[in-house]
Every structure is written in structure tokens, then in C-alpha cells.
Design a protein around this motif. Sequence first.
Motif, PDB file in Angstrom:
ATOM      1  N   ILE A   1      -7.385   1.600 -10.154  1.00  0.00           N
ATOM      2  CA  ILE A   1      -7.007   1.732  -8.558  1.00  0.00           C
ATOM      3  C   ILE A   1      -8.693   1.682  -8.249  1.00  0.00           C
ATOM      4  O   ILE A   1      -9.029   3.310  -8.572  1.00  0.00           O
TER       5      ILE A   1
ATOM      6  N   CYS B   1      -9.523   2.965  -1.289  1.00  0.00           N
ATOM      7  CA  CYS B   1      -8.345   2.846  -0.990  1.00  0.00           C
ATOM      8  C   CYS B   1      -8.237   4.269  -0.175  1.00  0.00           C
ATOM      9  O   CYS B   1      -7.778   4.665   1.079  1.00  0.00           O
TER      10      CYS B   1
ATOM     11  N   LYS C   1      -4.478   3.900   4.888  1.00  0.00           N
ATOM     12  CA  LYS C   1      -4.516   2.709   4.308  1.00  0.00           C
ATOM     13  C   LYS C   1      -3.998   2.456   3.386  1.00  0.00           C
ATOM     14  O   LYS C   1      -3.208   1.688   3.041  1.00  0.00           O
ATOM     15  N   THR C   2      -3.567   3.488   3.193  1.00  0.00           N
ATOM     16  CA  THR C   2      -2.348   3.238   1.243  1.00  0.00           C
ATOM     17  C   THR C   2      -1.841   4.857   1.473  1.00  0.00           C
ATOM     18  O   THR C   2      -2.216   5.370   1.925  1.00  0.00           O
TER      19      THR C   2
ATOM     20  N   PHE D   1      -7.829  -3.368  -3.670  1.00  0.00           N
ATOM     21  CA  PHE D   1      -7.156  -2.193  -4.206  1.00  0.00           C
ATOM     22  C   PHE D   1      -7.367  -1.893  -5.429  1.00  0.00           C
ATOM     23  O   PHE D   1      -7.088  -1.168  -5.736  1.00  0.00           O
TER      24      PHE D   1
ATOM     25  N   GLU E   1      -8.111  -8.028   0.459  1.00  0.00           N
ATOM     26  CA  GLU E   1      -7.817  -6.305   0.279  1.00  0.00           C
ATOM     27  C   GLU E   1      -8.491  -6.177  -1.450  1.00  0.00           C
ATOM     28  O   GLU E   1      -7.680  -7.226  -2.167  1.00  0.00           O
TER      29      GLU E   1
ATOM     30  N   LEU F   1       1.640   0.106  -4.851  1.00  0.00           N
ATOM     31  CA  LEU F   1       0.223   1.190  -4.989  1.00  0.00           C
ATOM     32  C   LEU F   1       1.070   2.446  -5.612  1.00  0.00           C
ATOM     33  O   LEU F   1      -0.396   3.109  -6.087  1.00  0.00           O
TER      34      LEU F   1
ATOM     35  N   TRP G   1      -0.033   3.863  -9.088  1.00  0.00           N
ATOM     36  CA  TRP G   1      -1.346   5.646  -9.106  1.00  0.00           C
ATOM     37  C   TRP G   1       0.523   5.949 -10.401  1.00  0.00           C
ATOM     38  O   TRP G   1      -1.146   6.726 -11.556  1.00  0.00           O
TER      39      TRP G   1
ATOM     40  N   PRO H   1       1.255  -1.570   0.091  1.00  0.00           N
ATOM     41  CA  PRO H   1      -0.473   0.224  -0.071  1.00  0.00           C
ATOM     42  C   PRO H   1       0.779   0.943  -0.252  1.00  0.00           C
ATOM     43  O   PRO H   1       0.440   1.989  -0.308  1.00  0.00           O
TER      44      PRO H   1
END
Length: 174
Positions: A146, A151, A157-158, A140, A138, A109, A113, A105
Amino acid sequence: WAAEDDIPFFYKDFDDVSAECMMLLDADYSNVRDAVRKAFPDREFKYMLDYLTLERVTHNSKHANIKDSFKNSEQLALIKTPTMKLDDGTYGLDTEGRFFTDDIPYGVLIARWVGQEFGVETPFIDEIIEWAGSMRGEHFLKDGKIDLDYCLKEVGKTGIPPAYGITDVKEILD
């Protein structure tokens, strides 16, 4: 694993399959880095390097490939695979370990992004995110992107930039 002695070292016991996975991950990261460089040609990004080049710069290594790098690293050699003892006395992956709670995360992740913002496909990054998420319940990603609703529903969380109100890649570069 049946016994604690059966648990492989996280890096030292790296095999060809593991090395192939790292090469695929590094290829996705390289595609994201290339998109960032293309979007910001006036910036240097001196340390935005592929894995082996960064290792050579930061650790003065001379490893020929990722597998040798991981298997022969003095820093990584003693790290065991994060496991926990199960009710039946065997050992399984510890999904509360750093790889699952931090690296996904707050690392992979974020790269996903940035790639998404530039329209870069990241198939192996996606595979890792989906696999790790399935281990922890989870989700994501949703529909190939995403899942911002998921999220952002919990603070912390991330580490994706929108969690901090940042919605433009330019903002994370300054």
C-alpha cells in the motif's frame, strides 16, 4: 453498451467468470481472516466468516455457491451495473459509483492493509485495487505494498487505519 437495455444486472447476470473472481476474492479474504485468528487465538471473531457462510447466517440462504447466491438473491436482483451515458450515446462503467468510491478505498483496501500487516499475500485483492485504480487514475499500491504517501495525502481518500492514526492491527480490534 450500445443501449440502456444492454446493461447487465450487477448480480443477477453473474456468470462463471464473475463467480470465479468472487471465489478468488473470498480466498484472499479467508487468508487474511485466518491470519487474524492465528494472531489473536483468544478472540472469537464470531462473524468473521467466508461469503457463503455469512450469507447463510444473515439471510438464512441455502445457496450452494457464490454464483447461485448472487444470481438468485432477492435483495440484489434489481441492482443494475453502475453506468453512465457517454458522449457517443453508449454506456460505460460509472467510475464515480459506490464500487469505485467506497468499496475499494473503504473495504478492499482495508483488508489489503490488514493482510499486509500480517505478511499475507492478497493477489486477487491487489488485482482489483490495481484495476479499479487504473479506471480512476488512482495508485493505492506501489512496489507490492500500500502506498501510504498516496493513500494519506488527502483526508478521506481511503479508510485504511493509518488514515486515522492507527498503525497496529490490535488497535482496530478493540
